[in-house]
Design a protein around this motif. Structure first.
Motif, PDB file in Angstrom:
ATOM      1  N   ALA A  75      11.714 -57.347 -37.747  1.00  0.00           N
ATOM      2  CA  ALA A  75      11.830 -58.277 -38.891  1.00  0.00           C
ATOM      3  C   ALA A  75      11.821 -57.501 -40.212  1.00  0.00           C
ATOM      4  O   ALA A  75      12.536 -57.855 -41.153  1.00  0.00           O
ATOM      5  N   LEU A  76      11.032 -56.425 -40.286  1.00  0.00           N
ATOM      6  CA  LEU A  76      11.019 -55.582 -41.486  1.00  0.00           C
ATOM      7  C   LEU A  76      12.380 -54.921 -41.659  1.00  0.00           C
ATOM      8  O   LEU A  76      12.933 -54.879 -42.761  1.00  0.00           O
ATOM      9  N   ALA A  90      15.273 -55.895 -40.592  1.00  0.00           N
ATOM     10  CA  ALA A  90      16.284 -56.882 -40.999  1.00  0.00           C
ATOM     11  C   ALA A  90      16.181 -57.174 -42.492  1.00  0.00           C
ATOM     12  O   ALA A  90      17.183 -57.191 -43.209  1.00  0.00           O
ATOM     13  N   GLN A  91      14.965 -57.383 -42.958  1.00  0.00           N
ATOM     14  CA  GLN A  91      14.776 -57.677 -44.385  1.00  0.00           C
ATOM     15  C   GLN A  91      15.204 -56.493 -45.250  1.00  0.00           C
ATOM     16  O   GLN A  91      15.874 -56.657 -46.272  1.00  0.00           O
ATOM     17  N   VAL A 130      17.514 -55.776 -48.876  1.00  0.00           N
ATOM     18  CA  VAL A 130      16.878 -55.449 -50.156  1.00  0.00           C
ATOM     19  C   VAL A 130      16.006 -54.214 -49.988  1.00  0.00           C
ATOM     20  O   VAL A 130      15.476 -53.967 -48.909  1.00  0.00           O
ATOM     21  N   LEU A 182      10.423 -55.374 -49.476  1.00  0.00           N
ATOM     22  CA  LEU A 182      10.222 -56.688 -48.850  1.00  0.00           C
ATOM     23  C   LEU A 182      10.223 -57.779 -49.909  1.00  0.00           C
ATOM     24  O   LEU A 182      10.659 -58.896 -49.659  1.00  0.00           O
ATOM     25  N   ASP A 183       9.740 -57.458 -51.100  1.00  0.00           N
ATOM     26  CA  ASP A 183       9.707 -58.428 -52.196  1.00  0.00           C
ATOM     27  C   ASP A 183      10.975 -58.412 -53.047  1.00  0.00           C
ATOM     28  O   ASP A 183      11.006 -59.045 -54.100  1.00  0.00           O
ATOM     29  N   GLY A 184      12.000 -57.706 -52.638  1.00  0.00           N
ATOM     30  CA  GLY A 184      13.279 -57.736 -53.366  1.00  0.00           C
ATOM     31  C   GLY A 184      13.634 -56.397 -53.978  1.00  0.00           C
ATOM     32  O   GLY A 184      13.569 -55.355 -53.326  1.00  0.00           O
ATOM     33  N   GLU A 185      13.997 -56.415 -55.239  1.00  0.00           N
ATOM     34  CA  GLU A 185      14.447 -55.183 -55.907  1.00  0.00           C
ATOM     35  C   GLU A 185      13.292 -54.276 -56.311  1.00  0.00           C
ATOM     36  O   GLU A 185      13.487 -53.080 -56.552  1.00  0.00           O
ATOM     37  N   GLY A 215       6.280 -55.364 -54.379  1.00  0.00           N
ATOM     38  CA  GLY A 215       5.274 -56.335 -54.794  1.00  0.00           C
ATOM     39  C   GLY A 215       4.191 -56.442 -53.740  1.00  0.00           C
ATOM     40  O   GLY A 215       4.100 -55.602 -52.829  1.00  0.00           O
ATOM     41  N   GLU A 272      13.528 -63.986 -57.740  1.00  0.00           N
ATOM     42  CA  GLU A 272      14.006 -63.094 -56.686  1.00  0.00           C
ATOM     43  C   GLU A 272      12.872 -62.836 -55.675  1.00  0.00           C
ATOM     44  O   GLU A 272      13.109 -62.800 -54.471  1.00  0.00           O
ATOM     45  N   ALA A 296      12.960 -63.600 -51.717  1.00  0.00           N
ATOM     46  CA  ALA A 296      12.760 -62.491 -50.770  1.00  0.00           C
ATOM     47  C   ALA A 296      11.631 -62.817 -49.790  1.00  0.00           C
ATOM     48  O   ALA A 296      11.735 -62.559 -48.589  1.00  0.00           O
ATOM     49  N   PHE A 340      11.955 -63.133 -45.733  1.00  0.00           N
ATOM     50  CA  PHE A 340      11.159 -62.298 -44.826  1.00  0.00           C
ATOM     51  C   PHE A 340      10.358 -63.180 -43.855  1.00  0.00           C
ATOM     52  O   PHE A 340      10.283 -62.881 -42.659  1.00  0.00           O
ATOM     53  N   GLU A 388      12.612 -64.204 -41.165  1.00  0.00           N
ATOM     54  CA  GLU A 388      12.854 -63.117 -40.206  1.00  0.00           C
ATOM     55  C   GLU A 388      11.684 -62.985 -39.227  1.00  0.00           C
ATOM     56  O   GLU A 388      11.879 -62.737 -38.036  1.00  0.00           O
ATOM     57  N   ARG A 422      11.764 -63.987 -35.004  1.00  0.00           N
ATOM     58  CA  ARG A 422      11.508 -63.003 -33.954  1.00  0.00           C
ATOM     59  C   ARG A 422      10.208 -63.232 -33.201  1.00  0.00           C
ATOM     60  O   ARG A 422      10.086 -62.863 -32.044  1.00  0.00           O
TER      61      ARG A 422
END
Lengths: 236, 236
Positions: free
Chosen positions: A160-161, A163-164, A168, A171-174, A177, B89, B93, B97, B100, B104
């Motif tokens: 799952a990590l 895939a995320q 990006v 995990l929190d985007g750009e 976080g 964002e 995100a 996550f 995801e 799974r």
């Protein structure tokens, strides 16, 4: 001045608790200096003042905060630079839920290979406590519980990590976080003993390295204690 | 006017796809009226205009959006009342996550008991496609895959939800948000066939009922098709 009471092994520089690591990472991310007060499993009297039986405990002058997620929310409120995304109730609820999911579906699989390494790194006086409390929790001996550890399972648990992180960079985007620090702390738990269930060039590997590098740049090198069995569990 | 193209069984009122349900729930939550265009697995030409091969597809006058999470973000941007928490964002995100993780670690366990019920509810002309595509994915026959289904495992898979919902009434905190709709949609997937892996008076049960009641109040009764095997998988 901030003091962070955190769990250490017999080497006081070897900090391994995921609950402590997420706070360390958040402090470095915000560039808030802190003094570490490392304590072992047997020194809990040192945090009795806090009313909590568990580390981490953070003191900020007269303020005392325990529970890692409450500490992260406190830091985000008090030191708003480089936000963790915990300024809204929804933001805090999501990170709490992600932590519950990770705790039940990922940590049990990723910590198991390193169980004996964690045990061996404890000070002699803490080993009895560690064995007894964990064997009661697992319903079997440390050694039998550890015998079912699988590097392949640990690798699969990170799907799952992966895939995320293909979508990006964090995990929190750009930007990193709270989710990043909460989740990576569960992996650092084993990594300080040399256990790495991802390939360096995977999305998880790139993310992990980026987070560690950012931390090291601010806080200096991380003490690790590589266990002789660690390479057995590396991804094929 | 909004049109929602969604997956139905041989009864066009029996909508079962989790990806469609989360959108329905969000529309009802925001009290945005919509027209449902139910299509079966065999009617994919009806969404060819969208460029997507998968439902849900949502059209809002000239706007076409596919992918359930993108649709939720579109709705939150365009109809900001009763927010879903997708306006940042970081918010998007985190929900991505969480999806995801659920996909799974929870869905594979909670959908399995209802697999044959889902199969039997399809129109005759879709059964061949369903069997062939799923058997290729599972690497075994529907019946053999289904034989390993366990109500106890499905119940256990909800532990992270139960932990979160003991603290707050909704996964997203005091008010339902995108996380609630995304996660509950995976449970509705089986529940429309009568499969319920939680007790009514558990935290998950209270939450589930609250979400369904709020939906029904706005959108009317939900078509279900209770399968004869469903009670076998109820929690003890």
């Amino acid at each position: 001045m901030i003091r962070l009471y955190e769990l250490c092994a017999s080497d006081p520089d070897l900090v391994f608790s995921p609950y402590c690591w997420r706070v360390r990472l958040a402090l470095a991310h915000k560039r808030v200096p802190f003094e570490s007060v490392p304590i072992t499993f047997m020194d809990k009297d040192k945090i009795a003042f806090s009313g909590s039986k568990l580390v981490p405990v953070l003191t900020d002058d007269d303020t005392v905060v325990s529970e890692s997620l409450d500490i992260l929310a406190y830091l985000d409120r008090t030191y708003p630079q480089s936000p963790l995304g915990l300024d809204t109730e929804t933001g805090r609820a999501r990170v709490r839920f992600i932590n519950e999911l990770i705790l039940r579906h990922i940590t049990p699989v990723t910590f198991k290979p390193s169980l004996l390494a964690i045990f061996e790194a404890q000070p002699e006086k803490a080993k009895g406590y560690f064995r007894e409390s964990r064997e009661q929790r697992f319903g079997t001996t440390l050694e039998q519980f550890h015998a079912t550890a699988s590097g392949a399972d640990a690798h699969k648990a990170l799907a799952a990590l992966e895939a995320q992180l293909k979508h990006v960079p964090y995990l929190d985007g750009e930007q990193p976080g709270a989710t990043d620090f909460v989740v990576v702390s569960h992996l650092i738990f084993s990594w300080v003993y040399g256990f790495q269930f991802w390939k360096d060039d995977s999305a998880v590997g790139t993310w992990f390295t980026r987070l560690i590098d950012a931390y090291v740049e601010v806080a200096g090198p991380i003490t690790r204690q590589i266990h002789s069995s660690a390479t057995q569990y590396a991804p094929a």
